[in-house]
Scaffold this active site. Structure first.
Site, PDB file in Angstrom:
ATOM      1  N   PRO A  10       0.836   3.554   3.246  1.00  0.00           N
ATOM      2  CA  PRO A  10       0.510   2.401   4.080  1.00  0.00           C
ATOM      3  C   PRO A  10      -0.233   2.874   5.329  1.00  0.00           C
ATOM      4  O   PRO A  10      -0.243   4.068   5.632  1.00  0.00           O
ATOM      5  CB  PRO A  10       1.894   1.870   4.455  1.00  0.00           C
ATOM      6  CG  PRO A  10       2.763   3.084   4.488  1.00  0.00           C
ATOM      7  CD  PRO A  10       2.230   3.991   3.391  1.00  0.00           C
ATOM      8  N   SER A  11      -0.840   1.944   6.060  1.00  0.00           N
ATOM      9  CA  SER A  11      -1.507   2.382   7.297  1.00  0.00           C
ATOM     10  C   SER A  11      -0.528   2.447   8.464  1.00  0.00           C
ATOM     11  O   SER A  11      -0.830   3.052   9.483  1.00  0.00           O
ATOM     12  CB  SER A  11      -2.730   1.525   7.614  1.00  0.00           C
ATOM     13  OG  SER A  11      -2.398   0.173   7.554  1.00  0.00           O
ATOM     14  N   HIS A  29       6.113   0.729   8.572  1.00  0.00           N
ATOM     15  CA  HIS A  29       7.132  -0.331   8.676  1.00  0.00           C
ATOM     16  C   HIS A  29       6.803  -1.259   7.520  1.00  0.00           C
ATOM     17  O   HIS A  29       5.663  -1.755   7.424  1.00  0.00           O
ATOM     18  CB  HIS A  29       7.022  -1.050  10.028  1.00  0.00           C
ATOM     19  CG  HIS A  29       7.969  -2.222  10.148  1.00  0.00           C
ATOM     20  ND1 HIS A  29       9.113  -2.191  10.911  1.00  0.00           N
ATOM     21  CD2 HIS A  29       7.946  -3.450   9.570  1.00  0.00           C
ATOM     22  CE1 HIS A  29       9.746  -3.354  10.803  1.00  0.00           C
ATOM     23  NE2 HIS A  29       9.048  -4.128   9.979  1.00  0.00           N
ATOM     24  N   LEU A  30       7.767  -1.505   6.625  1.00  0.00           N
ATOM     25  CA  LEU A  30       7.449  -2.169   5.357  1.00  0.00           C
ATOM     26  C   LEU A  30       6.728  -3.503   5.548  1.00  0.00           C
ATOM     27  O   LEU A  30       7.184  -4.361   6.301  1.00  0.00           O
ATOM     28  CB  LEU A  30       8.716  -2.407   4.525  1.00  0.00           C
ATOM     29  CG  LEU A  30       8.376  -2.783   3.067  1.00  0.00           C
ATOM     30  CD1 LEU A  30       8.021  -1.556   2.257  1.00  0.00           C
ATOM     31  CD2 LEU A  30       9.509  -3.569   2.419  1.00  0.00           C
ATOM     32  N   HIS A  31       5.612  -3.652   4.852  1.00  0.00           N
ATOM     33  CA  HIS A  31       4.841  -4.897   4.894  1.00  0.00           C
ATOM     34  C   HIS A  31       4.167  -5.100   3.544  1.00  0.00           C
ATOM     35  O   HIS A  31       3.960  -4.159   2.786  1.00  0.00           O
ATOM     36  CB  HIS A  31       3.822  -4.865   6.040  1.00  0.00           C
ATOM     37  CG  HIS A  31       2.856  -3.717   5.972  1.00  0.00           C
ATOM     38  ND1 HIS A  31       3.196  -2.417   6.325  1.00  0.00           N
ATOM     39  CD2 HIS A  31       1.572  -3.657   5.569  1.00  0.00           C
ATOM     40  CE1 HIS A  31       2.145  -1.627   6.160  1.00  0.00           C
ATOM     41  NE2 HIS A  31       1.147  -2.353   5.699  1.00  0.00           N
ATOM     42  N   VAL A  32       3.870  -6.364   3.263  1.00  0.00           N
ATOM     43  CA  VAL A  32       3.314  -6.739   1.958  1.00  0.00           C
ATOM     44  C   VAL A  32       2.027  -7.532   2.188  1.00  0.00           C
ATOM     45  O   VAL A  32       1.966  -8.394   3.071  1.00  0.00           O
ATOM     46  CB  VAL A  32       4.343  -7.589   1.170  1.00  0.00           C
ATOM     47  CG1 VAL A  32       3.739  -8.098  -0.140  1.00  0.00           C
ATOM     48  CG2 VAL A  32       5.623  -6.793   0.900  1.00  0.00           C
ATOM     49  N   HIS A  33       0.994  -7.212   1.402  1.00  0.00           N
ATOM     50  CA  HIS A  33      -0.316  -7.862   1.530  1.00  0.00           C
ATOM     51  C   HIS A  33      -0.431  -9.036   0.564  1.00  0.00           C
ATOM     52  O   HIS A  33      -0.055  -8.907  -0.605  1.00  0.00           O
ATOM     53  CB  HIS A  33      -1.428  -6.855   1.201  1.00  0.00           C
ATOM     54  CG  HIS A  33      -1.373  -5.608   2.029  1.00  0.00           C
ATOM     55  ND1 HIS A  33      -2.271  -5.331   3.036  1.00  0.00           N
ATOM     56  CD2 HIS A  33      -0.498  -4.562   2.019  1.00  0.00           C
ATOM     57  CE1 HIS A  33      -1.961  -4.177   3.596  1.00  0.00           C
ATOM     58  NE2 HIS A  33      -0.890  -3.683   3.000  1.00  0.00           N
ATOM     59  N   HIS A  52       0.839  -1.195   0.000  1.00  0.00           N
ATOM     60  CA  HIS A  52       0.000   0.000   0.000  1.00  0.00           C
ATOM     61  C   HIS A  52       0.872   1.243   0.000  1.00  0.00           C
ATOM     62  O   HIS A  52       1.900   1.288   0.670  1.00  0.00           O
ATOM     63  CB  HIS A  52      -0.864   0.059   1.275  1.00  0.00           C
ATOM     64  CG  HIS A  52      -2.123  -0.740   1.201  1.00  0.00           C
ATOM     65  ND1 HIS A  52      -2.806  -1.136   2.317  1.00  0.00           N
ATOM     66  CD2 HIS A  52      -2.827  -1.199   0.144  1.00  0.00           C
ATOM     67  CE1 HIS A  52      -3.885  -1.814   1.952  1.00  0.00           C
ATOM     68  NE2 HIS A  52      -3.911  -1.875   0.645  1.00  0.00           N
ATOM     69  N   TYR A  53       0.422   2.274  -0.749  1.00  0.00           N
ATOM     70  CA  TYR A  53       1.002   3.584  -0.575  1.00  0.00           C
ATOM     71  C   TYR A  53      -0.137   4.597  -0.649  1.00  0.00           C
ATOM     72  O   TYR A  53      -0.856   4.601  -1.658  1.00  0.00           O
ATOM     73  CB  TYR A  53       2.047   3.913  -1.647  1.00  0.00           C
ATOM     74  CG  TYR A  53       2.828   5.146  -1.269  1.00  0.00           C
ATOM     75  CD1 TYR A  53       3.820   5.087  -0.296  1.00  0.00           C
ATOM     76  CD2 TYR A  53       2.534   6.384  -1.842  1.00  0.00           C
ATOM     77  CE1 TYR A  53       4.514   6.223   0.085  1.00  0.00           C
ATOM     78  CE2 TYR A  53       3.230   7.522  -1.461  1.00  0.00           C
ATOM     79  CZ  TYR A  53       4.216   7.427  -0.504  1.00  0.00           C
ATOM     80  OH  TYR A  53       4.903   8.539  -0.118  1.00  0.00           O
TER      81      TYR A  53
END
Lengths: 326, 326
Positions: free
Chosen positions: B260-261, B264-268, B257-258
């Site tokens: 993001p909520s 801290h880097l995370h991937v869905h 997401h950009y």
């Protein structure tokens, strides 16, 4: 899939018969389709969230003699200007559940305050039935080489009819629905409400810009030479929408589909607040990103791996499977 | 927001009066709520896609004397078992548009075949009204320079707590929920079900990969040096999901997401067939595209204009407005 000669004849006959229908203005009371004579053969797809259902039916009236039709029913959004009338004129309010300050009811309304949007494809071919049938979906990673060796030959082998697009561009159909036109044959386009939008409320605003230039099949064909066209669509499309509907460019999602549903370049404009079908990341490409990428590299979309989803029944998936690419 | 003493008293009084309503069984014919006496004060929210509308109203009957209520109307999904009856018993079918084999209509039905689900919160407090109020959304086109001068200072000025993320990475919380871990401090990550997914069915499968490395705030911070991390997340995340849940990589949508909520880097990872919230083109970036773009140009996400939507009440929107960028 090719149409059978029988269906094709029926279709041509139908088109002839529909000459009068095509010239009808919006809002006439003629029915044009024998809905009460439709036998439902199959529910092709339904969405509880969207309140839609896609039906395969057969028309059994004297004129229809078992001809296939696709009928799409969709409950319509609430309209703010109708709400007070709707609350006052309800025919019944039936209590379902009550707990503390919360309660739920079934509310019943007079028909004219609760219409259903109905879309008919008639006569429908096997291809239409397949198009609307829900299937498993698979993600494809199409490289530039895959496009040249798999997708492009597939597109060229199909004779997808886009006569209805040419009808719009030539003002032979839907001319009264055109919102804006830039008539330039190379860098011009027509802006028209999408059929999915009934134009009664702005919440689900949905328009399509269709370019005049023929032969640009999709995103894959775009190079820097198309930047003037794309910039016209972006700028003039937004201007026309704010002028006609009062919705500003900052409240619009403007994008292309890849794969598109028809291979003549077109751009989607939807209300940002509307969670439009087909706006998800595996299908939509923001026009602003497309313009930036082409300015960065004219060959960006020729070379680039593009990701899209295909349903299990789509012939293009089979081509990717045969090539060992899925 | 605290309830006013007046509202609180009214509410207590109302709850007392509703004692009889609470004991009612489902399906009674009593109305229980004076819908026809409701004056609509404001539309709090509506969704054209879901066919819902949230109203703030006041009850002006003798018993209600201006008490606030929230009334939620939602059109009901079609039911397969009703469809034939519905087609036969329609009261009117009004042609709207016809072009070639396609036509659209307004269909009108008897009230009992087209009910509306109605939910009432009564009496409603200010807090209920705020809860259901929708804010306008605006599209931001954030250039690389905007990020440096507007967004980054904003992020740094906020003390967004991401302690809960560190708790997961350090196994201080949710350790039993971890599906997979690559423990490498630079290129490793933890894969965990998203809280939105109840794991009861695969249709709305939703997992999150959280990288071990700290300090990568978002997509904007990514360069070619992060390619090993991103490729691990893509490859090992998909392998872990097919192993545990039997869902293959070709049926997953994998994206960042950009904005993001949390930073801290995370991937869905979501099921491709699931129309997941936040998967639309103005927020989601496919991990495969991110990897390709970084391989093309290590500085791609530092320089690139990124598009995202902000709600009217979000503080970052105000920063963009103050900078004259909206």
């Amino acid at each position: 899939m090719a149409e059978s000669p029988t269906l094709k004849r029926k279709r041509e006959k139908k088109e002839g018969e529909n000459g009068t229908a095509e010239s009808r203005k919006e809002g006439t009371t003629a029915t044009g389709f024998p809905l009460a004579d439709l036998s439902v053969r199959k529910v092709l797809r339904e969405s509880a969230r969207d309140k839609t259902i896609f039906l395969h039916g057969q028309v059994n009236s004297a004129s229809g003699d078992g001809t296939d039709a696709v009928v799409i029913l969709e409950k319509t959004p609430f309209r703010e200007e109708n709400i007070s009338e709707l609350l006052k004129k309800h025919t019944k309010l039936q209590l379902q559940m009550s707990n503390d300050i919360y309660s739920t009811y079934h509310l019943y309304l007079p028909p004219e305050l609760n219409e259903i949007k109905t879309t008919v494809v008639y006569p429908a071919t096997e291809k239409h039935l397949q198009k609307y049938l829900r299937r498993e979906v698979y993600l494809i990673q199409e490289t530039g080489a895959d496009y040249e060796t798999i997708t492009l030959p597939f597109i060229e082998s199909q004779s997808f009819s886009i006569q209805w697009v040419y009808n719009i561009l030539e003002k032979k159909a839907e001319a009264d629905r055109i919102i804006y036109e830039n008539p330039d044959p190379t860098d011009g386009f027509v802006l028209i409400p999408d059929l999915k939008w009934d134009r009664k409320q702005l919440d689900d605003l949905y328009l399509i810009a269709i370019c005049h230039c023929r032969g640009i099949k999709s995103l894959r064909d775009l190079t820097a030479e198309h930047l003037p066209l794309l910039k016209n669509i972006s700028k003039e499309g937004k201007e026309a929408i704010v002028k006609r509907f009062g919705v500003s460019g900052a409240q619009l999602r403007v994008y292309l589909h890849y794969q598109p549903s028809y291979y003549h370049l077109h751009v989607h404009f939807t209300a940002l607040s509307y969670d439009a079908p087909g706006s998800s990341v595996e299908r939509a490409h923001l026009l602003s990103d497309v313009i930036d990428n082409l300015e960065l590299d004219s060959g960006y979309y020729r070379k680039r791996t593009l990701t899209f989803a295909l349903r299990a029944d789509e012939p293009l998936l089979k081509k990717f499977q045969e090539a060992g690419r899925v």
